[in-house]
Each structure stands twice: as C-alpha cells, then as structure tokens.
Design an enzyme around this catalytic site. Sequence first.
Site, PDB file in Angstrom:
ATOM      1  N   ASP A  66     -43.865 -65.190   6.041  1.00  0.00           N
ATOM      2  CA  ASP A  66     -44.999 -65.288   5.129  1.00  0.00           C
ATOM      3  C   ASP A  66     -45.886 -64.057   5.285  1.00  0.00           C
ATOM      4  O   ASP A  66     -46.229 -63.665   6.415  1.00  0.00           O
ATOM      5  CB  ASP A  66     -45.834 -66.535   5.430  1.00  0.00           C
ATOM      6  N   LYS A 108     -44.266 -69.000  -3.805  1.00  0.00           N
ATOM      7  CA  LYS A 108     -44.332 -70.451  -3.880  1.00  0.00           C
ATOM      8  C   LYS A 108     -44.898 -70.914  -5.221  1.00  0.00           C
ATOM      9  O   LYS A 108     -45.835 -70.318  -5.752  1.00  0.00           O
ATOM     10  CB  LYS A 108     -45.203 -71.016  -2.754  1.00  0.00           C
ATOM     11  N   SER A 136     -47.396 -68.892   9.618  1.00  0.00           N
ATOM     12  CA  SER A 136     -48.600 -68.484  10.322  1.00  0.00           C
ATOM     13  C   SER A 136     -48.289 -67.953  11.716  1.00  0.00           C
ATOM     14  O   SER A 136     -49.113 -67.245  12.317  1.00  0.00           O
ATOM     15  CB  SER A 136     -49.557 -69.680  10.429  1.00  0.00           C
TER      16      SER A 136
END
Length: 387
Positions: A41, A98, A253
């Site tokens: 991410d 997304k 994360s």
Amino acid sequence: MAGSGVVTVYGNGAITETTKQSPFSVKVGLAQMLRGGVIMDVVTPEQARVAEEAGACAVMALERVPADIRAQGGVARMSDPQLIKEIKQAVTIPVMAKARIGHFVEAQILEAIGIDYVDESEVLTLADDENHINKHNFRIPFVCGCRNLGEALRRIREGAAMIRTKGEAGTGNIIEAVRHVRSVMGDIRVLRNMDDDEVFTFAKKLQAPYDLVMQTKQLGRLPVVHFAAGGVATPADAALMMQLGCDGVFVGSGVFKSGDPARRARAIVQAVTHYSDPEVLAEVSCGLGEAMVGINLNDDKVEREGFWYYKDYVLACQICSSLGVYIVHMHVSLVSESGNTTDDFKLPTDENLLNRIKNGFEEGKDLVVCAMGEEQICALKDIGPKN
C-alpha cells in the site's frame, strides 16, 4: 480448448467462462504473474518508488492506509484518480486501486484511467451490503477478500481473478489473517479427501458453486492466485503466510507506519522469496527499527463490526464493551434459514428498543453476537441468533 467455453487454470483444472468473449483467462494469467511477490500500500509517488526499489511486484494506490482509515473514521471511498495517475507515472510495476464493495461506477472510473487491477475492498466503506460488482463486465482483473473457502469461491464465480484473506487491515496483528488462511486451507484439505458423491452436499454447506468446489478438489488449491493480507507487519509474518500456503502477501500499514519503511519493505520482500529458510529470515529481520504499534484485537476497547439479532431481524451495529452499543447502519434485514440477510428496510426510530439495548448492555445481560466471523458473548436480553 478454443470455443469450448472453458479455460485451463493450474494444471488440468478448468473454470467455466460466462461467455466465449470473456477475458477471464487473461485476467487469471495476469494475476498469476504476481505469484511469489509482495504488494504494498502506498499513498504518494515517493512511497511507490520506495516499494518498487524494495522489490514489490505491485503497489496499491490509496489516499489513506488502513491504519489511518481506522484512526480517522468517516466514509472511506475510492482514491482521487489524479493521485492514482501520479503513482502510475512514478513506477514501472503494476498499480492497483481499491473500489468500494458493490460500487461498479468506481470500478468503471478506475478502469478508464488505466489501472492494472481493482481491489473490491472491505477496507473501504460498503456501497452495497448485498451485492458485489459483476467483475465479468470489466476488462481488468479484480482482487477480492475472503474469510473462508465458500466466500472465496463465490467471489471467483463473480469474476475475481485473485483472492486474498481479509485479515484485520490496519492493525499490524496477524491473528485474523492466520485464522482465515487456515480456514480456507483446512476446508481444501477436507475437500481433497472427500468422495465425489459428497461434494454436492459440501458445496451446499459452503454456499458455493458446485463446479468451482469440484475444481478446487481436483486442483488441491483455489482455482486462482491466493494472497494473504490484513495485519502483516514483519518479515516473519510474511513468511508465516507463505508457509501456510499463500502465493504472496499484501502489506499495508506495516511498511510505511514503521520506523524504517525502506529497510522493512526490502526485508519483507526477501522473507517472501526465502520463506522456508530460517537463516535468511533471521538475517533480514535484524535491525529493522520500530515496527508499527498495532492493535491488540483482544483488547476490550477495540471496536468490532458485528450483528445484533432481535427476534427474526438482524441489526448491523458496532460493539465496544467500554463505551456501549451504537447502531451505525440503522437498518434491519430478515434472517434467512441459511443465515444470510435479505430484504433490507429502514429501522424505525424506536427509542424503547434502543434504550433496552443500552440498558441491557450496561446490566451485563447475555447475548450472542456474531463479530468478525466468531460468536462472542455480549449483552442484551431476548437477543440472540435465530434458531
């Protein structure tokens, strides 16, 4: 096999295509190219370049990583297309983005700007709590999450070319991802040893298409690529997912919320490549700096999404034992005998009912709540699963 309406996926297995023109075989092939890799991410072009330099096979373009979505709350939507375009220009590897579950217009926009893969993600706020996107209507491949084998096969029938575990994104806690991977792999092991005559009943139990269940039995694995996601924060976490049978790892994360993102990103990529070599894993795990703080999912203060059952109805809500109960979706659904919820309609403003919920909670009365796929004891008289 031209003109037969099927495509070969992993060995001799086959998955039926919806039409002769369907590009599903191409989508599955594109997803297979990511096997053995790490997808990270990123929220800026600079982070995307760090991920690429670390050896990531793809990046997921976001405005907020899952940890920030959890912390900041609010409605989480598709990222700004301009941000996605900037990230695409910054790297040479595939870029994912997304879309909200059921929001096919967001998916159309992502396809129009040239994204490589769409993740129909539960990390974002639901757009449709009953229907997923019909992924066969798109040229680009889709990624979908699952908690168990039945959910994985239903998403594949809808056109998902890659499956990932849902885990608990943004927590840095691997426990839910492990639970979901073991659930999928455990059911596949049971299926492999099952007599063919028993597969019909097993498919019904899974609420999954029979042909995909049989194909999974023959292959001994899911018919598409299976990645792990949700809570991966260390090289050891990534290697654990690979040893449990996954084809690759999503890291959210865990990289850019750590003390040294570049070094941790490289270490996780190495861990996925050498997941069965403890000596390499020990070496790459050294000196990575502080990992993300993470969230202990056993903490009573952690909010969990779940369902309160009241007679024949199920109320979507959140549970936080230190704060009380809050109805957040404000609708109810009839509970079918299969356990699914259907026929949504607005919940009348019933102060008496809401007060009974709050008072029952405070008094510690027993009730069973389904939360994150588990049964948990919470509190409210006369509320429980439909028998």
